[in-house]
Design a protein around this motif. Sequence first.
Motif, mmCIF file in Angstrom:
data_model
loop_
_atom_site.group_PDB
_atom_site.id
_atom_site.type_symbol
_atom_site.label_atom_id
_atom_site.label_comp_id
_atom_site.label_asym_id
_atom_site.label_seq_id
_atom_site.Cartn_x
_atom_site.Cartn_y
_atom_site.Cartn_z
ATOM 1 N N GLN A 6 -9.161 -7.445 -66.473
ATOM 2 C CA GLN A 6 -7.905 -7.966 -65.936
ATOM 3 C C GLN A 6 -8.127 -9.258 -65.157
ATOM 4 O OE1 GLN A 6 -4.827 -7.080 -66.583
ATOM 5 N NE2 GLN A 6 -5.647 -5.551 -67.980
ATOM 6 N N ASP A 7 -9.220 -9.307 -64.395
ATOM 7 C CA ASP A 7 -9.545 -10.532 -63.661
ATOM 8 C C ASP A 7 -9.806 -11.687 -64.629
ATOM 9 O OD1 ASP A 7 -9.278 -9.158 -61.296
ATOM 10 O OD2 ASP A 7 -11.451 -8.851 -61.024
ATOM 11 N N ALA A 8 -10.514 -11.406 -65.717
ATOM 12 C CA ALA A 8 -10.798 -12.443 -66.713
ATOM 13 C C ALA A 8 -9.516 -12.924 -67.388
ATOM 14 C CB ALA A 8 -11.782 -11.913 -67.752
ATOM 15 N N VAL A 9 -8.597 -11.996 -67.696
ATOM 16 C CA VAL A 9 -7.320 -12.367 -68.308
ATOM 17 C C VAL A 9 -6.530 -13.257 -67.348
ATOM 18 C CG1 VAL A 9 -5.082 -11.462 -69.063
ATOM 19 C CG2 VAL A 9 -7.193 -10.387 -69.850
ATOM 20 N N GLU A 10 -6.518 -12.905 -66.074
ATOM 21 C CA GLU A 10 -5.812 -13.725 -65.080
ATOM 22 C C GLU A 10 -6.447 -15.110 -64.959
ATOM 23 O OE1 GLU A 10 -5.721 -11.497 -61.452
ATOM 24 O OE2 GLU A 10 -4.538 -9.875 -62.362
#
Length: 140
Positions: A6-10
């Motif tokens: 999720q952090d990478a997607v953000e």
Amino acid sequence: MEVRIQDAVEYISANLDASVAAVAREFAVPRGRLRRRLAGTGPKTGHSPTHTKLSAPEEVALCRYIDRLDGINLAVRPAFVTDNWTSRFIKRYGYRKQWQRKLNANRQKAEQPAVVAEYFNKLLAVLGDNGVDPEDIWPE
């Protein structure tokens, strides 16, 4: 793992020119999984398995059956509920497979329906001879 994805997607949403492979390395997540999340595919957690043989109500009924047999000290053998899915089912619900000890002769005899019926017939005769009403013994 899912938090890092999720952090990478953000991060990619904020930095549109960022390389997916470089971001995957930076956040230590699988590149293919990151690409799938960016494409809108959700995680598999929370999805019901597709390879199960039984529906959810059937599994609940089977668990109740196993618990009922276990509650009256009858061994639940895989042959009672068998198919090739038995081992996975037992593992998924946390039941244990263990060997059943052989019943000694007196207990084996005591569990025969004819012996149990004979016992209760004798009990009713004794209760009747002594004037004891069965409703006074077994509460409803």
